[in-house]
Design an enzyme around this catalytic site. Structure first.
Site, PDB file in Angstrom:
ATOM      1  N   THR A  44       0.822  -1.210   0.000  1.00 23.51           N
ATOM      2  CA  THR A  44       0.000   0.000   0.000  1.00 23.51           C
ATOM      3  C   THR A  44       0.853   1.255   0.000  1.00 23.51           C
ATOM      4  O   THR A  44       0.405   2.321  -0.393  1.00 23.51           O
ATOM      5  CB  THR A  44      -0.934   0.028   1.229  1.00 23.51           C
ATOM      6  OG1 THR A  44      -0.159  -0.221   2.412  1.00 23.51           O
ATOM      7  CG2 THR A  44      -2.022  -1.010   1.116  1.00 23.51           C
ATOM      8  N   SER A 147       7.667   3.330   7.825  1.00 22.28           N
ATOM      9  CA  SER A 147       6.607   3.915   8.639  1.00 22.28           C
ATOM     10  C   SER A 147       6.742   3.471  10.087  1.00 22.28           C
ATOM     11  O   SER A 147       7.807   3.571  10.676  1.00 22.28           O
ATOM     12  CB  SER A 147       5.236   3.558   8.040  1.00 22.28           C
ATOM     13  OG  SER A 147       4.215   4.279   8.686  1.00 22.28           O
ATOM     14  N   LYS A 157       9.730   4.327  -0.577  1.00 18.20           N
ATOM     15  CA  LYS A 157       8.568   4.597  -1.433  1.00 18.20           C
ATOM     16  C   LYS A 157       8.864   5.795  -2.337  1.00 18.20           C
ATOM     17  O   LYS A 157       9.721   6.631  -2.034  1.00 18.20           O
ATOM     18  CB  LYS A 157       7.314   4.842  -0.604  1.00 18.20           C
ATOM     19  CG  LYS A 157       7.300   6.114   0.226  1.00 18.20           C
ATOM     20  CD  LYS A 157       5.933   6.285   0.881  1.00 18.20           C
ATOM     21  CE  LYS A 157       5.847   7.606   1.634  1.00 18.20           C
ATOM     22  NZ  LYS A 157       4.489   7.865   2.169  1.00 18.20           N
ATOM     23  N   ASP A 305       4.218   8.804  14.294  1.00 18.15           N
ATOM     24  CA  ASP A 305       5.002   7.591  14.060  1.00 18.15           C
ATOM     25  C   ASP A 305       6.378   7.961  13.500  1.00 18.15           C
ATOM     26  O   ASP A 305       6.744   9.135  13.431  1.00 18.15           O
ATOM     27  CB  ASP A 305       4.252   6.622  13.154  1.00 18.15           C
ATOM     28  CG  ASP A 305       4.125   7.127  11.721  1.00 18.15           C
ATOM     29  OD1 ASP A 305       4.209   8.349  11.502  1.00 18.15           O
ATOM     30  OD2 ASP A 305       3.947   6.305  10.809  1.00 18.15           O
ATOM     31  N   ASP A 309       3.951  10.575   9.492  1.00 12.92           N
ATOM     32  CA  ASP A 309       2.775  10.723   8.628  1.00 12.92           C
ATOM     33  C   ASP A 309       1.504  10.230   9.328  1.00 12.92           C
ATOM     34  O   ASP A 309       0.416  10.345   8.773  1.00 12.92           O
ATOM     35  CB  ASP A 309       2.970  10.033   7.275  1.00 12.92           C
ATOM     36  CG  ASP A 309       3.023   8.513   7.359  1.00 12.92           C
ATOM     37  OD1 ASP A 309       3.159   7.963   8.475  1.00 12.92           O
ATOM     38  OD2 ASP A 309       2.951   7.860   6.300  1.00 12.92           O
ATOM     39  N   ARG A 310       1.641   9.704  10.548  1.00 10.73           N
ATOM     40  CA  ARG A 310       0.473   9.277  11.323  1.00 10.73           C
ATOM     41  C   ARG A 310       0.462  10.000  12.662  1.00 10.73           C
ATOM     42  O   ARG A 310       1.496  10.414  13.164  1.00 10.73           O
ATOM     43  CB  ARG A 310       0.492   7.762  11.563  1.00 10.73           C
ATOM     44  CG  ARG A 310       0.492   6.955  10.284  1.00 10.73           C
ATOM     45  CD  ARG A 310       0.359   5.472  10.599  1.00 10.73           C
ATOM     46  NE  ARG A 310       0.597   4.665   9.414  1.00 10.73           N
ATOM     47  CZ  ARG A 310      -0.008   3.511   9.167  1.00 10.73           C
ATOM     48  NH1 ARG A 310      -0.879   3.021  10.028  1.00 10.73           N
ATOM     49  NH2 ARG A 310       0.270   2.822   8.072  1.00 10.73           N
ATOM     50  N   GLU A 393      -8.486   5.008   8.846  1.00  8.74           N
ATOM     51  CA  GLU A 393      -8.655   4.557  10.223  1.00  8.74           C
ATOM     52  C   GLU A 393      -7.327   4.239  10.901  1.00  8.74           C
ATOM     53  O   GLU A 393      -7.261   4.141  12.125  1.00  8.74           O
ATOM     54  CB  GLU A 393      -9.571   3.322  10.283  1.00  8.74           C
ATOM     55  CG  GLU A 393      -9.040   2.078   9.581  1.00  8.74           C
ATOM     56  CD  GLU A 393      -7.983   1.325  10.353  1.00  8.74           C
ATOM     57  OE1 GLU A 393      -8.061   1.274  11.593  1.00  8.74           O
ATOM     58  OE2 GLU A 393      -7.060   0.791   9.714  1.00  8.74           O
TER      59      GLU A 393
END
Length: 546
Positions: A44, A147, A157, A305, A309-310, A393
């Protein structure tokens, strides 16, 4: 889901990664492309793996970077490539390898000043800032990060010229070319020694930190936060934004405390996640135990994180907010407090996010775009302004600038953290209290996610679930309204299955980043009903895997 006895406790020395051995394996272990798990595979969000398992080694990075160079040539992308890393142990070796290839191919590369770590959203912001108003000599980027994944893992990525994670067509092309290099014994790879690459005329330094932080006042109402003087706490979880938070506080005069500035590639300061692994997941109550304990010291506290990005939001009223709760509250607040946003701009969500988002979005008179898991599905909407807010989510989200223009087209944990402060400062109510107000209007859903170990073969089976795998016409006592294998927003395959009834739903899909599968479930009736939903979902998965 079996919870480890270590969950929520400080990581014992027995589970810490041997960093020297990990880095040695990066250079000495040679992947065998005849073994699927050792090939290049973009999930992903990029290619991830561990050098211990011959799934993230020097040859992978050589092959992927050369493939990116070929893609840039084919697409005539001639602007600078913005290159950033997080704090995982394998990130720096991978950056050195990538630079050796990029320099040999004559690509102008933008490295961080003073070799600073670089959050994912900062790379996206840099690409968009450079490309604004240009039609030629466009830039793109590479982010070297797995991540929130465990310390022994690495990731890489590619972000295309629209600033966001490359779409499936691009990553499939890069993946195929990279695997060709692996199969053909690395023939065709261009590289020069790292010292020569570093000194190359095509290697430049860029002040990512200043460029990003100086622009934050155009996406967040920093003056409202400053004037309120609310007490803020942040734990960077040893990640790429660890040196960003103090400059943010100083520039905007915020009452913000950085609770942990440690950078340690073993992440020994972390509390262990649900499965006994160290995982820098800011939405996990187990991984966030340290910050949750400090919640009463601050009006709002937050964490990001490893590549920032979270987000994870901790409030006095609610402790750690589940991501779905915070996304719903953020949407409700933003669309009523961004007067310059287009009346036609909508909300994007993934198929496994809460239906509370659907209800809140409908109440605001906004269009909802429901897409498969993966932030790449939101990029076009954020870029062209048709989506003003997008979220998943798993605690990844981004939104538009104050004037409605694009901010980032990748997830941005930093602005979501600061938004929680803005919401509290301007409304006098923290995001947990705002979400509670929403439950009084729209119902009080309960949501859960079950993670379980899965082999690559099992993941492939689950990826191809179909309506024929559901033999019942009811879900937890309610008639099934629909069974989805494609997302309503763009008709793209969701890589699994979603079953929807009036007051409950579940989705089952393999992870695109780890060897696990996930079952998501939600009920607007209550916990007992949710248990039935999840049990019936688990029965379906078990029968398919059997």
């Amino acid at each position: 889901m079996i919870i480890s006895p270590l969950a929520g406790k400080l990581a014992p020395s027995s589970i810490l990664t041997d960093i020297p051995r990990l880095i040695k394996a990066y250079y000495t272990e040679i992947p065998d492309p005849s073994i699927p798990a050792q090939r290049v595979s973009f999930g992903t969000s990029g290619h991830r793996g561990s050098s211990f398992e011959s799934s993230f080694n020097e040859n992978h990075i050589l092959a992927i970077t050369q493939a990116i160079c070929l893609y840039r040539n084919e697409q005539k992308i001639s602007g600078p490539l913005f290159l950033g890393i997080d704090t995982h142990a394998l990130s720096l070796p991978a950056l050195k390898t990538a630079l050796e290839v990029l320099a040999a191919n004559g690509v102008d590369v933008m490295l961080a000043e003073e070799d600073e770590f670089t959050p994912t959203p900062v790379i996206s912001h840099a690409i968009l800032t450079h490309n604004q108003g240009l039609t030629t000599k466009l830039s793109d980027g590479i982010v070297i990060t797995p991540s929130h994944n465990p310390p022994m893992e690495g990731g890489i990525k590619y972000n295309s010229s629209n600033g966001g994670p490359a779409d499936t067509l691009i990553t499939n092309w890069i993946q195929a070319k990279a695997n060709e290099f692996l199969v053909n014994g690395m023939k065709g790879i261009k590289k020069i020694p790292y010292e020569k690459a570093l000194a190359s005329s095509t290697t430049h330094r860029h002040n990512y930190l200043e460029a990003y932080i100086s622009d934050l006042g155009n996406v967040i109402d920093m003056e409202a936060i400053r004037s309120s003087n609310i007490k803020l706490g942040v734990d960077p979880l040893g990640g790429a934004g660890v040196h960003y938070w103090k400059p943010i506080a100083e520039r905007y005069k915020l009452n913000l405390t950085v609770t942990n500035e440690t950078v340690d590639p073993t992440f020994s300061f972390m509390t262990v996640d649900w499965d006994g692994k160290i995982r820098m997941d800011p939405s996990s109550v187990y991984a966030m135990e340290g910050l949750i304990e400090l919640k009463d010291r601050f009006d709002v506290a937050f964490a990001c994180d490893t590549d920032h990005d979270r987000h994870g939001i901790v409030t006095k009223s609610s402790g750690l907010l589940p991501p779905n709760h915070y996304l719903s509250a953020a949407i409700y607040y933003l669309f009523q407090n961004r007067s310059e946003w287009s009346k036609n701009a909508g909300v994007g969500k993934s198929v496994v996010s809460s239906q509370m988002i659907d209800r809140v979005t409908a109440s605001l008179g906004r269009k909802l775009d429901e897409v498969p898991v993966g932030f790449k599905w939101f990029v076009d909407g954020l870029f062209d302004g048709t989506l003003a807010f997008t979220g998943e989510e798993s605690a990844g989200a981004s939104f538009a600038r104050l004037n409605g223009k694009v901010w980032t087209t990748d997830k941005d944990g930093i602005i979501l953290a600061l938004l929680a402060a803005e919401m509290t400062a301007k409304t006098g109510r923290d995001p947990g209290q705002i979400y509670k107000d929403l439950t009084n209007k729209f119902g009080n859903p309960v949501f859960d996610r079950v993670d379980a170990v899965a082999t690559p073969a099992q993941k492939e089976i689950l990826k191809n679930l179909s309506p024929q795998n559901v033999h019942s016409k009811e879900l937890a006592g309610e008639q099934i309204k629909s069974i989805l294998t494609k997302a309503p927003g763009n008709d793209a395959p969701i890589g699994g299955l979603k079953v929807i009834a009036e007051n409950g739903w579940f989705a089952a899909r393999p992870s695109g980043t780890e060897d696990i599968y996930k079952i998501y479930g939600e009920s607007f009736i209550g916990k007992d009903h949710l248990k039935r939903v999840l049990k019936e979902a688990q029965n379906i998965v078990d029968s398919v895997l059997a």
